[in-house]
Design a protein around this motif. Structure first.
Motif, PDB file in Angstrom:
ATOM      1  N   VAL A  77       6.586 -10.202   3.560  1.00  0.00           N
ATOM      2  CA  VAL A  77       5.769  -9.167   2.914  1.00  0.00           C
ATOM      3  C   VAL A  77       6.275  -8.944   1.504  1.00  0.00           C
ATOM      4  O   VAL A  77       7.460  -8.653   1.292  1.00  0.00           O
ATOM      5  CB  VAL A  77       5.809  -7.845   3.702  1.00  0.00           C
ATOM      6  CG1 VAL A  77       5.030  -6.763   2.957  1.00  0.00           C
ATOM      7  CG2 VAL A  77       5.241  -8.050   5.099  1.00  0.00           C
ATOM      8  N   SER A  78       5.387  -9.112   0.537  1.00  0.00           N
ATOM      9  CA  SER A  78       5.706  -8.826  -0.863  1.00  0.00           C
ATOM     10  C   SER A  78       5.264  -7.411  -1.162  1.00  0.00           C
ATOM     11  O   SER A  78       4.096  -7.060  -0.957  1.00  0.00           O
ATOM     12  CB  SER A  78       4.973  -9.817  -1.776  1.00  0.00           C
ATOM     13  OG  SER A  78       5.179  -9.499  -3.130  1.00  0.00           O
ATOM     14  N   ASN A  79       6.175  -6.594  -1.621  1.00  0.00           N
ATOM     15  CA  ASN A  79       5.834  -5.177  -1.730  1.00  0.00           C
ATOM     16  C   ASN A  79       6.362  -4.561  -3.019  1.00  0.00           C
ATOM     17  O   ASN A  79       7.428  -4.921  -3.508  1.00  0.00           O
ATOM     18  CB  ASN A  79       6.398  -4.404  -0.534  1.00  0.00           C
ATOM     19  CG  ASN A  79       5.705  -3.070  -0.339  1.00  0.00           C
ATOM     20  OD1 ASN A  79       4.677  -2.800  -0.950  1.00  0.00           O
ATOM     21  ND2 ASN A  79       6.249  -2.245   0.525  1.00  0.00           N
ATOM     22  N   MET A 100      -2.151   1.263  -2.188  1.00  0.00           N
ATOM     23  CA  MET A 100      -1.847   0.153  -1.295  1.00  0.00           C
ATOM     24  C   MET A 100      -3.126  -0.326  -0.609  1.00  0.00           C
ATOM     25  O   MET A 100      -3.893   0.495  -0.085  1.00  0.00           O
ATOM     26  CB  MET A 100      -0.817   0.561  -0.253  1.00  0.00           C
ATOM     27  CG  MET A 100       0.562   0.816  -0.842  1.00  0.00           C
ATOM     28  SD  MET A 100       1.282  -0.659  -1.616  1.00  0.00           S
ATOM     29  CE  MET A 100       1.600  -1.675  -0.180  1.00  0.00           C
ATOM     30  N   THR A 117       4.706 -14.777   7.626  1.00  0.00           N
ATOM     31  CA  THR A 117       4.687 -14.678   6.168  1.00  0.00           C
ATOM     32  C   THR A 117       5.461 -13.443   5.717  1.00  0.00           C
ATOM     33  O   THR A 117       5.197 -12.329   6.196  1.00  0.00           O
ATOM     34  CB  THR A 117       3.238 -14.577   5.661  1.00  0.00           C
ATOM     35  OG1 THR A 117       2.503 -15.710   6.123  1.00  0.00           O
ATOM     36  CG2 THR A 117       3.195 -14.521   4.136  1.00  0.00           C
ATOM     37  N   GLY A 125       3.809 -12.738  -0.938  1.00  0.00           N
ATOM     38  CA  GLY A 125       4.497 -13.020   0.317  1.00  0.00           C
ATOM     39  C   GLY A 125       4.478 -14.492   0.692  1.00  0.00           C
ATOM     40  O   GLY A 125       5.505 -15.071   1.058  1.00  0.00           O
ATOM     41  N   THR A 145       1.407 -11.701  -7.431  1.00  0.00           N
ATOM     42  CA  THR A 145       1.344 -10.339  -6.877  1.00  0.00           C
ATOM     43  C   THR A 145      -0.064  -9.928  -6.480  1.00  0.00           C
ATOM     44  O   THR A 145      -0.230  -8.973  -5.722  1.00  0.00           O
ATOM     45  CB  THR A 145       1.865  -9.296  -7.893  1.00  0.00           C
ATOM     46  OG1 THR A 145       0.970  -9.231  -9.010  1.00  0.00           O
ATOM     47  CG2 THR A 145       3.272  -9.634  -8.357  1.00  0.00           C
ATOM     48  N   GLU A 193      -5.521 -13.391   3.560  1.00  0.00           N
ATOM     49  CA  GLU A 193      -4.136 -13.829   3.466  1.00  0.00           C
ATOM     50  C   GLU A 193      -3.939 -15.184   4.138  1.00  0.00           C
ATOM     51  O   GLU A 193      -3.153 -16.018   3.660  1.00  0.00           O
ATOM     52  CB  GLU A 193      -3.209 -12.763   4.058  1.00  0.00           C
ATOM     53  CG  GLU A 193      -3.240 -11.466   3.244  1.00  0.00           C
ATOM     54  CD  GLU A 193      -2.143 -10.487   3.597  1.00  0.00           C
ATOM     55  OE1 GLU A 193      -1.211 -10.866   4.325  1.00  0.00           O
ATOM     56  OE2 GLU A 193      -2.208  -9.341   3.104  1.00  0.00           O
ATOM     57  N   VAL A 233      -4.734  -4.334   4.763  1.00  0.00           N
ATOM     58  CA  VAL A 233      -4.360  -5.723   5.015  1.00  0.00           C
ATOM     59  C   VAL A 233      -5.607  -6.529   5.386  1.00  0.00           C
ATOM     60  O   VAL A 233      -6.346  -6.157   6.308  1.00  0.00           O
ATOM     61  CB  VAL A 233      -3.313  -5.817   6.136  1.00  0.00           C
ATOM     62  CG1 VAL A 233      -2.988  -7.271   6.446  1.00  0.00           C
ATOM     63  CG2 VAL A 233      -2.053  -5.044   5.752  1.00  0.00           C
ATOM     64  N   PRO A 256      -4.441 -12.594  -2.394  1.00  0.00           N
ATOM     65  CA  PRO A 256      -4.622 -11.263  -1.798  1.00  0.00           C
ATOM     66  C   PRO A 256      -4.386 -10.144  -2.804  1.00  0.00           C
ATOM     67  O   PRO A 256      -3.745 -10.332  -3.837  1.00  0.00           O
ATOM     68  CB  PRO A 256      -3.578 -11.237  -0.678  1.00  0.00           C
ATOM     69  CG  PRO A 256      -3.361 -12.671  -0.347  1.00  0.00           C
ATOM     70  CD  PRO A 256      -3.474 -13.406  -1.653  1.00  0.00           C
ATOM     71  N   ARG A 299       0.333  -7.881  -2.319  1.00  0.00           N
ATOM     72  CA  ARG A 299       0.625  -8.721  -1.163  1.00  0.00           C
ATOM     73  C   ARG A 299       0.551 -10.223  -1.427  1.00  0.00           C
ATOM     74  O   ARG A 299       0.965 -11.023  -0.582  1.00  0.00           O
ATOM     75  CB  ARG A 299      -0.319  -8.349  -0.014  1.00  0.00           C
ATOM     76  CG  ARG A 299      -0.105  -6.910   0.473  1.00  0.00           C
ATOM     77  CD  ARG A 299      -0.972  -6.618   1.677  1.00  0.00           C
ATOM     78  NE  ARG A 299      -0.657  -7.476   2.813  1.00  0.00           N
ATOM     79  CZ  ARG A 299       0.273  -7.207   3.719  1.00  0.00           C
ATOM     80  NH1 ARG A 299       1.018  -6.110   3.611  1.00  0.00           N
ATOM     81  NH2 ARG A 299       0.485  -8.029   4.735  1.00  0.00           N
TER      82      ARG A 299
END
Length: 354
Positions: free
Chosen positions: A111-113, A79, A109, A306, A276, A87, A82, A299, A303
């Motif tokens: 969060v795409s996870n 991961m 925004t 998102g 992604t 972003e 940030v 990003p 992330r």
């Protein structure tokens, strides 16, 4: 069907057919896996976008319907930290689309996870005890991998280069998935982020077969029995098909994705990091055309998606990831059980004619 001459992978995994249903995150659920497993192939449940309880419930449903071997698939990425500035720049790039579609640019925004394999995942594997565990983007921490192996699970992972295959072999994999450039979804690449290292399936598979002592599974651009026959001729012990299973009624694809799969040409896919932050092959849509499929502004994985979520909610066709491999025009609309049996039967018929 006992006519398969190369039984290395069949015996290793305890399956009857040299076919693996590719794990399609966000698309595959218990129904697809059950059909594939019942046919005698290896069904794969993608776990990167599921929480522990969701995985548990899906596996319970699969086990209630079939006791044939099951594959649980996990991602092994790290991961990222940030990066607020990056972003913000990425979202600013998308601002004209927010204005056009009436999406709220000033809202937080989403969060795409996608979750990497971790202690919780490992405990789940120890509890559920799947016969096979496969990984994408390398392998997990050695201590976690040792615990997975201690359950008796066979370990698979994907390689997009010979060096990656050798790395996986040295670290305890039981079989290697050789992922050609044609494959849909996320590239397996993990030793390099240079897309120039990526090789087509026809060139990659025999080179990995020659380099490792393990059974090799070919994937990428294999959409029907002809592709499976070719993979076996190149020295693979089995083939993994992903895009072919997107055409089954069990696939949880959106209406926009469904339409794109059935109308796009073979030349209309591209590798993109917009959705992604990591290269993945999908059908080209508006945002890929206008921004360019690969952007340094996106990003880091996972992330990037998102900022696209509010746009996707307004217009899925133009702003969602439409994952697909290059063999999409070979897709046929059959249930997963029937598709798997048809692939095996047609493969055997072609092998007998050789």
């Amino acid at each position: 069907m006992s006519q398969w001459t190369d039984r290395r992978l069949l015996d290793l995994l305890g399956i009857d057919l040299p076919i693996i249903q590719g794990p399609l995150a966000g698309v595959t659920g218990a129904a697809m896996v059950i059909g594939v497993c019942r046919a005698g192939a290896l069904g794969s449940l993608p776990c990167a976008m599921l929480g522990p309880e969701q995985i548990r419930l899906e596996v319970q449903a699969i086990r209630a319907a079939t006791r044939n071997p099951l594959n649980l698939n996990f991602f092994c990425h790290q991961m990222p930290a940030v990066d607020v500035e990056r972003e913000a720049r990425w979202k600013e790039t998308l601002k004209p689309y927010y204005q056009e579609l009436g999406a709220d640019f000033d809202a937080p925004t989403p969060v795409s996870n996608r979750a990497p394999f971790d202690e919780t995942s490992c405990q789940l594997v120890e509890e559920l005890r799947p016969e096979v565990v496969s990984f994408h983007f390398g392998l997990p921490d050695p201590a976690l991998l040792d615990r997975v192996k201690a359950t008796g699970a066979r370990i698979l992972s994907s390689a997009s280069t010979v060096d990656e295959a050798l790395w996986l072999e040295a670290r305890g994999c039981d079989a290697i998935i050789a992922m050609g450039y044609e494959a849909g979804g996320h590239r397996a690449m993990f030793l390099s982020d240079d897309l120039n290292t990526q090789v087509g399936t026809m060139a990659l598979v025999p080179q990995i077969v020659d380099a490792v002592q393990l059974p090799v599974i070919a994937t990428g651009g294999i959409g029907d029995a002809r592709g499976i026959v070719a993979a076996l001729a190149l020295g693979a012990s089995a083939a993994q098909l992903g895009t072919a299973y997107l055409f089954t009624p069990e696939a949880k694809v959106s209406a926009a994705h469904h339409h794109a799969l059935r109308h796009a040409k073979e030349s209309q896919t591209a590798l993109t990091n917009l959705f992604t932050g990591r290269p993945a092959r999908g059908i080209v849509n508006r945002v890929m055309r206008e921004i360019g499929p690969m952007s340094p502004l996106a990003p880091a994985f996972p992330r990037a998606g998102g900022a696209l979520m509010p746009l996707r909610a307004k217009d899925e066709a133009d702003f969602a990831n439409l994952w697909s491999g290059q063999a999409l025009r070979l897709g046929v609309e059959l249930p997963s059980y029937e598709l798997t049996l048809r692939l095996a039967e047609q493969t055997l018929a072609q092998l007998r004619r050789r």
